[in-house]
Design a protein around this motif. Structure first.
Motif, short mmCIF file in Angstrom:
data_model
loop_
_atom_site.label_atom_id
_atom_site.label_comp_id
_atom_site.label_asym_id
_atom_site.label_seq_id
_atom_site.Cartn_x
_atom_site.Cartn_y
_atom_site.Cartn_z
N GLU A 37 -68.67 -43.80 40.74
CA GLU A 37 -69.39 -43.60 39.48
C GLU A 37 -70.86 -43.99 39.60
OE1 GLU A 37 -68.55 -44.43 34.77
OE2 GLU A 37 -66.95 -44.77 36.21
N THR A 38 -71.16 -44.96 40.44
CA THR A 38 -72.56 -45.39 40.63
C THR A 38 -73.41 -44.28 41.26
OG1 THR A 38 -71.93 -46.40 42.73
CG2 THR A 38 -72.01 -47.85 40.80
N ASP A 39 -72.76 -43.32 41.91
CA ASP A 39 -73.49 -42.20 42.53
C ASP A 39 -74.02 -41.21 41.50
OD1 ASP A 39 -73.15 -43.06 45.21
OD2 ASP A 39 -71.13 -42.21 45.24
N LEU A 50 -77.08 -38.58 41.72
CA LEU A 50 -76.88 -37.16 41.44
C LEU A 50 -77.95 -36.67 40.47
CD1 LEU A 50 -75.19 -34.54 41.64
CD2 LEU A 50 -73.80 -35.44 39.76
N ASP A 51 -78.20 -37.44 39.42
CA ASP A 51 -79.22 -37.06 38.44
C ASP A 51 -80.61 -37.00 39.07
OD1 ASP A 51 -77.41 -36.75 36.39
OD2 ASP A 51 -77.70 -38.78 35.60
N ARG A 52 -80.83 -37.81 40.10
CA ARG A 52 -82.13 -37.80 40.78
C ARG A 52 -82.32 -36.56 41.65
NH1 ARG A 52 -82.90 -43.78 43.22
NH2 ARG A 52 -84.50 -42.70 44.43
N ILE A 53 -81.24 -36.06 42.26
CA ILE A 53 -81.41 -34.91 43.16
C ILE A 53 -81.27 -33.56 42.45
CG2 ILE A 53 -80.66 -36.25 45.15
CD1 ILE A 53 -78.11 -34.40 45.14
N LEU A 90 -66.22 -39.50 39.08
CA LEU A 90 -65.47 -40.08 37.96
C LEU A 90 -63.99 -40.25 38.29
CD1 LEU A 90 -67.15 -38.11 35.03
CD2 LEU A 90 -67.49 -40.53 35.64
N GLY A 91 -63.63 -39.95 39.54
CA GLY A 91 -62.25 -40.12 39.97
C GLY A 91 -61.33 -38.99 39.53
N TYR A 107 -75.36 -24.26 42.36
CA TYR A 107 -75.65 -25.69 42.28
C TYR A 107 -75.00 -26.32 41.05
CZ TYR A 107 -78.88 -24.96 46.09
OH TYR A 107 -79.40 -24.67 47.32
N VAL A 108 -74.93 -25.60 39.96
CA VAL A 108 -74.25 -26.11 38.77
C VAL A 108 -72.80 -26.43 39.13
CG1 VAL A 108 -73.37 -25.47 36.48
CG2 VAL A 108 -75.74 -24.97 37.08
N ASP A 109 -72.15 -25.51 39.83
CA ASP A 109 -70.76 -25.70 40.25
C ASP A 109 -70.62 -26.89 41.21
OD1 ASP A 109 -70.13 -23.49 38.71
OD2 ASP A 109 -69.93 -22.13 40.42
N LEU A 110 -71.52 -26.98 42.18
CA LEU A 110 -71.48 -28.08 43.14
C LEU A 110 -71.63 -29.42 42.43
CD1 LEU A 110 -71.49 -29.33 45.99
CD2 LEU A 110 -73.98 -28.95 46.00
N PHE A 111 -72.65 -29.53 41.58
CA PHE A 111 -72.91 -30.81 40.93
C PHE A 111 -71.83 -31.18 39.93
CE2 PHE A 111 -77.56 -29.82 42.02
CZ PHE A 111 -77.44 -30.45 43.25
N ALA A 112 -71.19 -30.19 39.33
CA ALA A 112 -70.05 -30.46 38.44
C ALA A 112 -68.89 -31.02 39.25
CB ALA A 112 -69.64 -29.19 37.70
N ALA A 113 -68.66 -30.48 40.43
CA ALA A 113 -67.59 -30.98 41.30
C ALA A 113 -67.89 -32.41 41.74
CB ALA A 113 -67.43 -30.08 42.52
N VAL A 114 -69.14 -32.68 42.12
CA VAL A 114 -69.52 -34.03 42.54
C VAL A 114 -69.32 -35.01 41.38
CG1 VAL A 114 -71.48 -35.49 43.19
CG2 VAL A 114 -71.11 -33.30 44.36
N LYS A 115 -69.72 -34.61 40.19
CA LYS A 115 -69.55 -35.49 39.02
C LYS A 115 -68.07 -35.80 38.79
CE LYS A 115 -70.71 -36.04 34.17
NZ LYS A 115 -71.38 -35.49 33.00
N SER A 116 -67.23 -34.78 38.87
CA SER A 116 -65.79 -34.99 38.70
C SER A 116 -65.26 -35.97 39.75
CB SER A 116 -65.03 -33.67 38.80
OG SER A 116 -65.36 -32.83 37.72
N LEU A 117 -65.66 -35.77 40.99
CA LEU A 117 -65.21 -36.65 42.07
C LEU A 117 -65.69 -38.09 41.85
CD1 LEU A 117 -65.81 -34.28 45.12
CD2 LEU A 117 -63.58 -34.98 44.17
#
Length: 146
Positions: free
Chosen positions: A131-133, A137-140, A48-49, A36-46
């Motif tokens: 970025e608004t997502d 992300l922080d909520r889930i 942020l563009g 999950y750490v890896d998944l959420f890091a990827a989502v954050k990167s995406l």
């Protein structure tokens, strides 16, 4: 070897096995969290563009990240919070009550029950990340990281 020595050796072996089982359990738990750490890091990167490496993620998540579904990520976030039994922000109270009624109706009338994993995949497919997502992300994160 006497019976006393045998019993002592047997007990020591059982104690070592118990310690090993605990350590193996801890290691598995760490590995599961790392997914999950890896998944959420990827989502954050995406969001942020930035480019995100997703090849090491579960195949279903890779597919979900490359799918542009019709779901509303905000609504799926509220569904996840409901299913996980965690609260939503006060601003989402009315929407949460509405979604809760829909989920109860689907369960009673059609036998549909959602899992957090199903909803996570739906959340991932809900369009291009922005970025608004990051707020969503922080909520889930707590649902999957505890």
């Amino acid at each position: 070897m006497s019976k006393g020595q045998y019993e002592k050796l047997k007990r020591t072996g059982q104690e070592i096995n118990a310690v090993c089982d605990v350590q193996i359990g801890k290691q598995r738990e760490l590995q599961e969290k790392q997914v999950y750490v890896d998944l959420f890091a990827a989502v954050k990167s995406l969001a942020l563009g930035e480019k995100a490496e997703v090849n090491h993620l579960k195949a279903a998540w890779q597919t979900a990240l490359n799918t542009n579904g019709k779901s509303d990520r905000h609504l799926v976030t509220i569904k996840l919070e409901l299913i996980a039994g965690i609260s939503s922000p006060a601003a989402d109270k009315a929407k949460r009550n509405e979604i809760q009624m829909i989920l109860m109706s689907e369960k009673l009338e059609q036998g549909i029950e959602y899992s957090t994993q199903d909803l996570l995949e739906e959340w991932l497919t809900a369009g291009v990340f922005e970025e608004t997502d990051l707020v969503l992300l922080d909520r889930i994160k707590p649902i999957f990281m505890n």
